[in-house]
Design a protein around this motif. Structure first.
Motif, PDB file in Angstrom:
ATOM      1  N   VAL A 319    -132.856  -7.678  63.144  1.00 32.33           N
ATOM      2  CA  VAL A 319    -132.701  -6.813  62.125  1.00 32.33           C
ATOM      3  C   VAL A 319    -131.688  -6.041  63.529  1.00 32.33           C
ATOM      4  CG1 VAL A 319    -134.522  -7.092  60.323  1.00 32.33           C
ATOM      5  CG2 VAL A 319    -134.405  -5.988  62.516  1.00 32.33           C
ATOM      6  N   PRO A 332    -137.159  -9.308  62.603  1.00 32.26           N
ATOM      7  CA  PRO A 332    -137.213  -9.335  60.977  1.00 32.26           C
ATOM      8  C   PRO A 332    -138.443  -9.469  60.468  1.00 32.26           C
ATOM      9  CG  PRO A 332    -136.125 -11.326  62.078  1.00 32.26           C
ATOM     10  CD  PRO A 332    -136.336 -10.426  63.545  1.00 32.26           C
ATOM     11  N   SER A 336    -142.805  -6.873  59.867  1.00 33.64           N
ATOM     12  CA  SER A 336    -142.260  -5.661  59.074  1.00 33.64           C
ATOM     13  C   SER A 336    -141.834  -4.586  59.928  1.00 33.64           C
ATOM     14  CB  SER A 336    -143.810  -4.476  57.933  1.00 33.64           C
ATOM     15  OG  SER A 336    -144.720  -4.458  59.886  1.00 33.64           O
ATOM     16  N   THR A 339    -137.139  -3.616  61.211  1.00 31.50           N
ATOM     17  CA  THR A 339    -137.106  -3.066  59.566  1.00 31.50           C
ATOM     18  C   THR A 339    -137.306  -1.829  59.708  1.00 31.50           C
ATOM     19  OG1 THR A 339    -137.040  -5.157  58.704  1.00 31.50           O
ATOM     20  CG2 THR A 339    -136.723  -2.963  56.561  1.00 31.50           C
ATOM     21  N   GLU A 343    -135.405   1.826  60.197  1.00 30.96           N
ATOM     22  CA  GLU A 343    -135.657   3.291  58.969  1.00 30.96           C
ATOM     23  C   GLU A 343    -136.372   4.596  59.457  1.00 30.96           C
ATOM     24  OE1 GLU A 343    -137.748   3.813  54.688  1.00 30.96           O
ATOM     25  OE2 GLU A 343    -137.837   1.959  55.975  1.00 30.96           O
ATOM     26  N   LEU A 392    -133.938  -5.836  52.539  1.00 31.03           N
ATOM     27  CA  LEU A 392    -134.058  -5.617  53.767  1.00 31.03           C
ATOM     28  C   LEU A 392    -132.537  -4.653  54.241  1.00 31.03           C
ATOM     29  CD1 LEU A 392    -135.650  -6.508  56.234  1.00 31.03           C
ATOM     30  CD2 LEU A 392    -133.623  -8.454  56.879  1.00 31.03           C
ATOM     31  N   MET A 396    -133.235  -0.551  55.582  1.00 26.44           N
ATOM     32  CA  MET A 396    -132.148   0.451  56.386  1.00 26.44           C
ATOM     33  C   MET A 396    -130.864   1.094  56.288  1.00 26.44           C
ATOM     34  SD  MET A 396    -133.102  -3.286  59.753  1.00 26.44           S
ATOM     35  CE  MET A 396    -132.329  -4.262  58.570  1.00 26.44           C
TER      36      MET A 396
END
Length: 611
Positions: A319, A332, A336, A339, A343, A392, A396
């Protein structure tokens, strides 16, 4: 009787530990040493005999060389963990693994070769946290092409696993603790497949070259550190319950090893020789695979030879996000970690953290509130994307983060936080180690057997533990993280690579279950927002917590700051000055002068080494 035996064993082991540490001893257990001739009667020396010159004693063997990790009382020292290098840096959670990784670079290998060597070394020196009976994730940046790969060698559920494989008791707990120990807690291990995959596809050395240093060390022995000694002692009951565990990891006299003593694992050496000769087939097929299945099934497990033979490494893209002009590349799903790290950083980007004092009440309040919001989304949405839809891109999304940031009261803590809705924005993560070389190759690996010494099940005659990764699934059906055959359990592992203007900036990660995410986010912020050196960022005191409005904190944070947080509505729980539960970050930063800076976490046994 069993309880009495355990108490006596622990008391004796504790006394031996103090004795060994006080004498600076790193010798084998006293019970296996030859009798001293000083204990026998002797004839008086003849007056005509010449005086014997005293010969200086050879220093006792230690696998730590001149690295001083603990004092004469067996207490861990917190300094001397960093390093610099021009050719490469290897930063792992154990000195010996860093030394072996550095040796590989010195011999002409690249960061990938060193990463594979370090992985198998950690299985020897840190069997309490990781090993070939477990799995993990790697984020890999290849300098020559600028390509970034995410290598998923996480354990998965046996094909026969189902949501009702565990029974819930009247006390609300799984009967027999089967989620966390014994055969039903064991997932199909992926580490051997993962490490050999990256060696074959991105490395430059042979299996024999990267495995031989650990084979030699396993037979010579490793020095037991305070962390390992404590975990061995705390696992004594489990060693009695699972005899193969005790046969491998207890001394010949049946007691736990003490600090400074030497632990040898010739079975593990033989296992690595088999892998060096036969590759992945030596682990996933044949006699070793049969021994894994037998160990699993002896303790009511579900694994089959087909589960092992069918294991596949998965290669995807990490990610990607940004934070104040830096590019963040991380894990990814089914982790978790990456991600939710992104965030959290997206939320914090809406506030002037660079203008705040590091670890001020103002800054820590924002971290705590961001943790609550992001972790709520984690619980609701994250799972293995082969089985559940994960929003996903929405999680983000920068605009989504703005809506979350707007919910934060900068003066007051939110008592309850619910998951938000990222779907409208959908269109647009143990041990850890980090390795980087002068060419710009960066390797970030987080791997684990889950709990301390995993399931408690040791593969008889092969010298390694099997994981208890099934405990990362949720109990019961119809949840994003419910059990299914072949499914990968949700993780917080967050091996992370950071770029600046498309060039390597730093690489990091941490163990620590759900704390991994908050730990990685805090260290990234310390480097980018406050310009700390990598070791300063790793050393800085941390907070954790994302529910019930509670914050755990390391007591090196100023009490006036904690008082202010309490006034803002936070429930603050003090732990220690340096607390193991706050993770163990290993990291490498590319300095502007071209020198690599390695940092290792003093909360555990980490040590960076440079070349």
């Amino acid at each position: 009787m069993k309880k009495t035996r355990r108490i006596l064993a622990l008391l004796l082991a504790a006394m031996l530990t103090v004795s060994a540490a006080g004498c600076g001893s790193t010798s084998a257990p006293a019970s296996s040493a030859p009798e001293s001739s000083a204990a026998q009667p002797s004839e008086p020396a003849s007056e005509s005999e010449p005086a014997q010159e005293e010969v200086p004693e050879e220093p006792a063997y230690t696998s730590l060389d001149d690295f001083v990790l603990f004092d004469k009382d067996g207490q861990t020292l917190r300094t001397g963990r960093d390093a610099t290098g021009e050719q490469g840096i290897v930063s792992t959670s154990k000195y010996e693994a860093s030394k072996i990784g550095r040796q590989i670079i010195e011999e002409g290998g690249n960061a990938i070769d060193a990463a594979v060597a370090a992985a198998f070394a950690l299985g020897l020196v840190e069997p309490n946290s990781s090993g070939i009976g477990g799995g993990g994730f790697m984020t890999l940046y290849l300098a020559e092409t600028g390509e970034t790969q995410f290598i998923d060698f996480r354990e998965c559920a046996p094909a026969a696993a189902t949501p009702d494989m565990w029974v819930m008791g009247d006390d609300g707990k799984v009967v027999g603790n089967e989620m966390m120990e014994g055969g039903k807690s064991i997932g199909v291990p992926g580490e051997v497949a993962g490490m050999l995959y990256i060696l074959e596809n991105y490395g430059t050395m042979t299996r024999q070259q990267v495995l031989q240093p650990t084979i030699d060390l396993a037979r010579k022995g490793v020095t037991v550190t305070p962390t390992l000694a404590n975990d061995m002692m705390d696992s004594f009951d489990k060693m009695m319950k699972y005899p193969e565990f005790g046969e491998t990891f207890l001394r010949e006299d049946g007691l736990p090893y003490g600090v400074g003593e030497i632990f040898q694992n010739p079975d593990y050496a033989s296992t690595l020789e088999l892998i060096a000769e036969q590759g992945a087939d030596g682990f996933y097929k044949g006699p070793l695979a049969e021994a894994i299945v037998a160990a699993n099934n002896k303790y009511d497990g579900l694994m089959t030879m087909e589960d092992l033979a069918n294991y596949q490494v998965k290669v995807t893209e990490p990610v990607k996000g940004t934070y104040r002009g830096y590019e963040i590349l991380s894990s990814p799903p089914p982790s978790s970690g990456g991600t939710i790290v992104i965030e959290i950083l997206n939320i914090l980007e809406n506030f002037d953290l660079p203008g705040m004092e590091p670890n001020s009440a103002e800054e820590l309040h924002l971290f705590s509130e961001a943790f609550k919001l992001a972790y709520a989304d984690r619980a609701k949405y994250m799972g293995d994307p082969k089985y559940v839809d994960v929003p996903l891109a929405g999680l983000m999304n920068k605009e989504y983060a703005k809506t979350l940031a707007a919910q934060i009261d900068v003066e007051k803590a939110a008592e309850t936080v619910e998951a938000n809705d990222p779907w409208p924005y959908e269109h647009v993560e143990t041990t850890h180690y980090s390795i980087a070389d002068k060419e710009g190759n960066m390797v970030s690996v987080t791997k684990t057997v889950n709990g301390i010494f995993g399931s408690g099940v040791c593969v008889d005659g092969y010298g390694f533990m099997l994981n208890n990764e099934m405990g990362d699934f949720d109990f019961g059906p119809d949840k994003p993280n419910s059990i299914a055959g072949g499914k990968v359990p949700l993780s917080s592992m967050s091996p992370t690579v950071v770029l600046k203007d498309g060039k390597p900036a730093f690489v990091l990660g941490s163990p620590g279950a759900t704390t991994i995410i908050s730990t990685v986010a805090q260290v990234i912020s310390k480097v980018i927002d406050h310009g700390m050196t990598m070791q300063e960022a790793v050393d800085a005191p941390r907070i954790k917590g994302f529910k019930d409005n509670k914050i755990d904190y390391e007591t090196r944070i100023d009490q006036a700051v904690i008082d202010k947080l309490v006034e803002m509505g936070h429930i603050c729980n003090p732990l220690e000055e340096w607390n193991r539960s706050f993770g163990s970050v290993q990291a490498v930063l590319y300095g502007e002068d071209g020198v690599l800076q390695g940092a290792a976490d003093p909360r555990r046994d980490g040590k960076a080494l440079g070349y």
